[in-house]
Scaffold this motif. Structure first.
Motif, PDB file in Angstrom:
ATOM      1  N   PRO A 275      83.534   7.463 162.028  1.00  0.00           N
ATOM      2  CA  PRO A 275      84.040   6.427 161.939  1.00  0.00           C
ATOM      3  C   PRO A 275      82.953   5.137 161.643  1.00  0.00           C
ATOM      4  O   PRO A 275      83.143   4.089 160.908  1.00  0.00           O
ATOM      5  CB  PRO A 275      84.850   6.175 163.183  1.00  0.00           C
ATOM      6  N   LEU A 276      81.829   5.100 162.374  1.00  0.00           N
ATOM      7  CA  LEU A 276      80.746   4.248 162.164  1.00  0.00           C
ATOM      8  C   LEU A 276      80.135   4.043 160.985  1.00  0.00           C
ATOM      9  O   LEU A 276      79.832   3.321 160.065  1.00  0.00           O
ATOM     10  CB  LEU A 276      79.600   4.364 163.210  1.00  0.00           C
ATOM     11  N   ALA A 277      80.053   5.520 160.260  1.00  0.00           N
ATOM     12  CA  ALA A 277      79.528   5.633 158.763  1.00  0.00           C
ATOM     13  C   ALA A 277      80.485   5.052 157.827  1.00  0.00           C
ATOM     14  O   ALA A 277      80.087   4.208 157.158  1.00  0.00           O
ATOM     15  CB  ALA A 277      79.248   6.862 158.726  1.00  0.00           C
ATOM     16  N   ARG A 278      81.664   5.271 158.053  1.00  0.00           N
ATOM     17  CA  ARG A 278      82.693   4.752 157.204  1.00  0.00           C
ATOM     18  C   ARG A 278      82.794   3.192 157.274  1.00  0.00           C
ATOM     19  O   ARG A 278      82.886   2.399 156.404  1.00  0.00           O
ATOM     20  CB  ARG A 278      84.151   5.384 157.466  1.00  0.00           C
ATOM     21  N   LEU A 279      82.680   2.887 158.405  1.00  0.00           N
ATOM     22  CA  LEU A 279      82.590   1.491 158.714  1.00  0.00           C
ATOM     23  C   LEU A 279      81.505   0.551 157.993  1.00  0.00           C
ATOM     24  O   LEU A 279      81.783  -0.423 157.313  1.00  0.00           O
ATOM     25  CB  LEU A 279      82.752   1.142 160.254  1.00  0.00           C
ATOM     26  N   ARG A 280      80.404   1.310 158.277  1.00  0.00           N
ATOM     27  CA  ARG A 280      79.180   0.778 157.373  1.00  0.00           C
ATOM     28  C   ARG A 280      79.371   0.778 156.123  1.00  0.00           C
ATOM     29  O   ARG A 280      78.944  -0.250 155.153  1.00  0.00           O
ATOM     30  CB  ARG A 280      77.976   1.537 157.975  1.00  0.00           C
ATOM     31  N   ALA A 281      79.662   1.772 155.443  1.00  0.00           N
ATOM     32  CA  ALA A 281      79.662   2.117 154.084  1.00  0.00           C
ATOM     33  C   ALA A 281      80.937   0.958 153.587  1.00  0.00           C
ATOM     34  O   ALA A 281      80.690   0.436 152.515  1.00  0.00           O
ATOM     35  CB  ALA A 281      80.360   3.286 153.627  1.00  0.00           C
ATOM     36  N   ARG A 282      82.012   0.536 154.111  1.00  0.00           N
ATOM     37  CA  ARG A 282      83.114  -0.277 153.605  1.00  0.00           C
ATOM     38  C   ARG A 282      82.297  -1.650 153.702  1.00  0.00           C
ATOM     39  O   ARG A 282      82.756  -2.693 152.943  1.00  0.00           O
ATOM     40  CB  ARG A 282      84.212  -0.082 154.452  1.00  0.00           C
ATOM     41  N   ILE A 300      87.292  -5.122 154.238  1.00  0.00           N
ATOM     42  CA  ILE A 300      87.381  -5.658 155.351  1.00  0.00           C
ATOM     43  C   ILE A 300      88.525  -5.184 156.351  1.00  0.00           C
ATOM     44  O   ILE A 300      88.484  -4.750 157.608  1.00  0.00           O
ATOM     45  CB  ILE A 300      87.422  -7.306 155.468  1.00  0.00           C
ATOM     46  N   ARG A 301      89.790  -5.055 155.736  1.00  0.00           N
ATOM     47  CA  ARG A 301      90.850  -4.476 156.206  1.00  0.00           C
ATOM     48  C   ARG A 301      90.698  -2.901 156.774  1.00  0.00           C
ATOM     49  O   ARG A 301      91.016  -2.722 157.975  1.00  0.00           O
ATOM     50  CB  ARG A 301      92.026  -4.254 155.468  1.00  0.00           C
ATOM     51  N   ALA A 302      89.919  -2.124 155.871  1.00  0.00           N
ATOM     52  CA  ALA A 302      89.480  -0.710 156.405  1.00  0.00           C
ATOM     53  C   ALA A 302      88.636  -0.690 157.597  1.00  0.00           C
ATOM     54  O   ALA A 302      88.629   0.057 158.266  1.00  0.00           O
ATOM     55  CB  ALA A 302      89.006  -0.182 155.016  1.00  0.00           C
ATOM     56  N   ALA A 303      87.579  -1.556 157.479  1.00  0.00           N
ATOM     57  CA  ALA A 303      86.587  -1.926 158.591  1.00  0.00           C
ATOM     58  C   ALA A 303      87.412  -2.077 159.812  1.00  0.00           C
ATOM     59  O   ALA A 303      86.650  -1.467 160.966  1.00  0.00           O
ATOM     60  CB  ALA A 303      85.640  -2.957 158.011  1.00  0.00           C
ATOM     61  N   ILE A 304      88.240  -2.920 159.814  1.00  0.00           N
ATOM     62  CA  ILE A 304      89.043  -3.472 160.857  1.00  0.00           C
ATOM     63  C   ILE A 304      89.715  -2.471 161.588  1.00  0.00           C
ATOM     64  O   ILE A 304      89.620  -2.001 162.510  1.00  0.00           O
ATOM     65  CB  ILE A 304      89.954  -4.658 160.750  1.00  0.00           C
ATOM     66  N   GLY A 305      90.383  -1.493 160.464  1.00  0.00           N
ATOM     67  CA  GLY A 305      91.212  -0.319 161.096  1.00  0.00           C
ATOM     68  C   GLY A 305      90.259   0.609 161.769  1.00  0.00           C
ATOM     69  O   GLY A 305      90.568   1.459 162.716  1.00  0.00           O
ATOM     70  N   GLU A 306      88.885   0.908 160.915  1.00  0.00           N
ATOM     71  CA  GLU A 306      87.965   1.566 161.728  1.00  0.00           C
ATOM     72  C   GLU A 306      87.468   1.248 163.156  1.00  0.00           C
ATOM     73  O   GLU A 306      87.457   2.080 163.995  1.00  0.00           O
ATOM     74  CB  GLU A 306      86.656   1.949 160.830  1.00  0.00           C
ATOM     75  N   ALA A 307      87.280  -0.101 163.253  1.00  0.00           N
ATOM     76  CA  ALA A 307      86.999  -0.646 164.460  1.00  0.00           C
ATOM     77  C   ALA A 307      88.139  -0.714 165.565  1.00  0.00           C
ATOM     78  O   ALA A 307      87.831  -0.346 166.778  1.00  0.00           O
ATOM     79  CB  ALA A 307      86.482  -2.211 164.400  1.00  0.00           C
ATOM     80  N   ASP A 308      89.544  -0.648 164.885  1.00  0.00           N
ATOM     81  CA  ASP A 308      90.594  -0.568 166.038  1.00  0.00           C
ATOM     82  C   ASP A 308      90.523   0.916 166.524  1.00  0.00           C
ATOM     83  O   ASP A 308      90.862   1.123 167.841  1.00  0.00           O
ATOM     84  CB  ASP A 308      91.887  -0.797 165.157  1.00  0.00           C
ATOM     85  N   ARG A 309      90.410   1.869 165.502  1.00  0.00           N
ATOM     86  CA  ARG A 309      90.396   3.217 166.172  1.00  0.00           C
ATOM     87  C   ARG A 309      89.213   3.338 167.118  1.00  0.00           C
ATOM     88  O   ARG A 309      89.603   4.468 167.864  1.00  0.00           O
ATOM     89  CB  ARG A 309      90.205   4.167 164.972  1.00  0.00           C
ATOM     90  N   MET A 310      88.092   2.816 166.984  1.00  0.00           N
ATOM     91  CA  MET A 310      87.029   3.071 168.016  1.00  0.00           C
ATOM     92  C   MET A 310      87.285   2.435 169.168  1.00  0.00           C
ATOM     93  O   MET A 310      87.005   2.965 170.378  1.00  0.00           O
ATOM     94  CB  MET A 310      85.673   2.632 167.124  1.00  0.00           C
TER      95      MET A 310
END
Length: 482
Positions: A275-282, A300-310
């Protein structure tokens, strides 16, 4: 080499073994076990000395009283004879009793006012003896094998009118020898008992020190990092064995916690790495396309989703830790389990209908438990979420009462969990799906078990044929109140 060098004396040798023994002895003396053994030894010494003194005093007093009683009886009998037969009759009786060696050590003497013997087996009046009636101690000379021997004697004096005196005594040399023999025996017995007590105390203190040293050595090895080491047990069922068992149980728990912590750390690193790698890539994509606002907003929405999952993962970990630590002690209340199950199931009904599930709640009203509404709702929500993810067709939430226990069951018609995996799935971050494509973090059942333990409940997985049945059993509130 000169003669002086040849005659030079060698340097004194040092004996490391002696120094080691002295150090060991000093260490033994400084131990609490030795001090305790020394206290027991002092009490033992005082007890032995008291017993020996009592035995000696009792024996000596018995001999003394026996002698006094014999003399009193003789004096009384002879006084009665004098009253009946007069002085001449008394002389005849004393002469008769003094004749020969009767073997009882009795001594008799009737003397006039000048101290001349009229009858008896004593040659003369003892020097320094009183003239009035009473008790006295004196020495007598008796023939021995080579020369005369001086023996102690104890006697009583009876005054006769006209200056005559009657002395009745007894040779107490045998009694004195008996007292000396008793004294010698008691002294040697006391010394032997003291020696045995000293040896026993030393052995006891060394045994206690050895058991304590085993605990210390185990603790040192555990501190050094060997968490698998344990305190040896001797199967003696004494307090040291009980202490070793408790320490080993504590070390087992520490080892399990450390292993769980390492496993959680590894799993957190593994599950958050992607998830952190995906967040950084987005976020990088959003930076690379500043002009494309729609792509930037999507990134940004995808990054927020990854942050919410973490954040959900960390919140789940915090909830598990909170349930296991029992920090929410002020939130316990009396709950109707059927009402709670219905409220949580009602929240999931829209999602169930959207996915084509039929959700049914079978509740018996009045099944009361004592617990934390928030934690119990979260645990039931995790079970329903798993049923919606992996189940098929129908989900049943049942509340019942069995043998004084409140029972909550969540059943689905999915593939279920193999029996060999039913214990492992309660561990953190365990997911039976190798691809991990289904959303989740592997903490749902871990939270359910932590909440169950927090409420003194049990949780078990069973085959629903087909599907999975999760069963929680709580102590019913009336039973707790009783």
């Amino acid at each position: 080499m000169t003669i002086a060098e040849k005659l030079r004396l060698p340097a004194p040798r040092r004996w490391p073994a002696t120094a080691a023994i002295l150090r060991r002895a000093q260490r033994l003396v400084r131990t609490h076990a030795f001090r305790l053994a020394g206290l027991y030894f002092a009490v033992f010494v005082l007890s032995v000395l008291g017993v020996l003194f009592f035995v000696y005093w009792t024996s000596a007093d018995f001999v003394e009283r026996q002698t006094e009683a014999t003399l009193d009886a003789e004096i009384t009998g002879l006084a009665e004879q004098y009253a009946q037969r007069g002085l001449s009759g008394l002389v005849q009786i004393v002469a008769a009793r003094s004749a020969g060696d009767r073997g009882d050590g009795m001594l008799y003497l009737i003397a006039n006012r000048d101290g001349r013997s009229l009858a008896g087996n004593i040659s003369g009046w003892p020097e320094g003896s009183p003239t009035a009636s009473g008790s006295l101690s004196f020495q007598i000379e008796v023939p021995g094998r080579s020369h005369e021997e001086s023996h102690p004697a104890r006697g009583k004096l009876f005054a006769i009118p006209d200056g005559y005196r009657l002395l009745v005594g007894r040779d107490i040399s045998d009694a004195a020898a008996f007292r000396d023999r008793v004294k010698t025996t008691l002294v040697w017995s006391g010394l032997l008992a003291l020696a045995l007590g000293l040896v026993g105390g030393t052995v006891m203190s060394r045994n206690m020190l050895r058991r304590v040293e085993e605990v210390n050595r185990t603790a040192e090895r555990v501190i050094a990092g060997n968490l698998s080491d344990r305190v040896p047990r001797l199967s003696t069922a004494d307090e040291f064995d009980q202490l070793a068992a408790n320490l080993n149980s504590m070390l087992d728990q520490i080892e399990r916690l450390m292993a769980g912590m390492r496993e959680v750390t590894d799993n957190v690193a593994h599950d958050l790495k992607t998830p952190l790698a995906r967040l950084r890539a987005r976020l990088e994509l959003a930076l690379l396309a500043p002009a494309d606002r729609s792509a930037q907003a999507e990134a940004i929405r995808a990054a927020i989703g990854e942050a919410d999952r973490m954040l959900a993962t960390f919140n789940a970990l915090l909830s598990i830790a909170e349930a296991e630590a029992g920090v929410r002690t002020d939130f316990a209340e009396t709950l109707d389990l059927a009402e709670l199950a219905g409220a949580v199931a009602e929240l999931y009904e829209p999602v169930a209908e959207e996915k084509g599930f039929a959700m049914r709640v079978e509740g018996v009203p009045g099944v009361l438990i004592r617990g934390d509404r928030h934690l119990l709702s979260q645990a039931l929500a995790n079970l329903l979420d798993n049923a919606l993810k992996y189940g098929d067709g129908e989900i049943v939430v049942a509340v019942s009462r069995e043998a004084g226990r409140a029972v909550l069951e969540v059943s689905d018609r999915g593939p279920g969990i193999p029996e060999r995996e039913r214990e492992a799935v309660f561990d953190r971050f365990v997911r039976l799906e190798p691809s991990r494509s289904t959303p989740g973090n592997g903490l749902g059942l871990s939270l359910v078990r932590a909440v169950a333990h927090r409420h003194n409940a049990t949780v078990a997985l069973a085959d629903n044929r087909p599907g999975l049945k999760v069963r929680l059993e709580f102590p019913e509130f009336p039973a707790l109140a009783a």
